[in-house]
Scaffold this active site. Structure first.
Site, short mmCIF file in Angstrom:
data_model
loop_
_atom_site.label_atom_id
_atom_site.label_comp_id
_atom_site.label_asym_id
_atom_site.label_seq_id
_atom_site.Cartn_x
_atom_site.Cartn_y
_atom_site.Cartn_z
N HIS A 63 0.82 -1.21 0.00
CA HIS A 63 0.00 0.00 0.00
C HIS A 63 0.85 1.27 0.00
O HIS A 63 1.98 1.28 0.48
CB HIS A 63 -0.90 0.03 1.24
N LYS A 73 6.00 6.00 6.98
CA LYS A 73 5.51 5.16 8.07
C LYS A 73 6.67 4.73 8.97
O LYS A 73 7.78 4.52 8.48
CB LYS A 73 4.85 3.89 7.52
N TYR A 133 1.79 1.48 13.85
CA TYR A 133 2.63 2.30 12.99
C TYR A 133 2.14 3.73 12.97
O TYR A 133 0.96 4.01 13.13
CB TYR A 133 2.75 1.73 11.57
N ASP A 171 -6.67 -6.49 -1.70
CA ASP A 171 -5.25 -6.69 -1.98
C ASP A 171 -5.01 -7.71 -3.09
O ASP A 171 -3.98 -7.65 -3.77
CB ASP A 171 -4.50 -7.11 -0.72
#
Length: 185
Positions: A63, A73, A133, A171
């Site tokens: 992603h 991130k 995260y 996904d």
């Protein structure tokens, strides 16, 4: 002292915060803008996310978000272990299409910094994995994108057979990198 380990794509960095332990357990400073800025990572995080995956072999990703909502991130595991993957998808980058990975574990406390311009994904290495995260831009569904996890051109060495991978429907149908319009970061 926090240690930084550049990976084969030096923009992606493995961070291992120091743990201070005694008979009770341990304490670790997992994020300090001052400490990491002094080490060359100067992200201004705006959102914390947490994810749980029940089964080993769960893959989430690959992603990313595009401008004006592109995200860096900082990923860490709270329970269990993952193989964390970052893929350079920056148009014009000499390393576009190359990927790096690192094993992150709750026991080791490792973290992966994934800068803007990289697609991110991970595979759980055991059952009941929880990770957290930080991101430096808010979630914006209109800016989200992805690359299919098993893109043969990327040839990522995932630790699970394709038939055993646990994936979301979303996904499963992401495009290959070669079919992705050049994203803007």
């Amino acid at each position: 002292m926090t240690t930084l380990t550049p990976l084969a794509l030096p923009e992606v960095t493995l961070i291992t915060p120091r743990r201070h332990g005694d008979a009770r357990g341990w304490f670790s400073e997992t994020w300090s803008r001052r400490t990491l800025s002094a080490l060359g990572i100067d992200a201004h995080f705006v959102q914390d996310n947490q994810a749980f995956s029940a089964r080993s072999g769960t893959i989430r990703g690959l992603h990313f978000q595009t401008a004006p909502h592109a995200q860096a991130k900082l990923v860490r595991v709270l329970a269990g272990a993952i193989l964390d993957v970052a893929v350079d998808i920056r148009p014009g980058s000499p390393t576009r299409g190359r990927w790096v990975s690192a094993q992150l574990t709750a026991e080791g406390g490792e973290q992966l910094f994934v800068p803007r311009g990289f697609a991110h994904g991970y595979c759980t290495l055991c059952d009941n994995v929880m990770l957290a995260y930080k991101v430096d831009s808010d979630y914006a569904p209109e800016a989200e994108g992805g690359v299919v996890w098993n893109d043969p051109d990327l040839a990522i060495a995932w630790p699970v057979d394709a038939d055993d991978a646990v994936l979301s429907d979303k996904d499963r149908i992401l495009p290959r990198l070669a079919d992705l319009p050049d994203p803007v970061f």
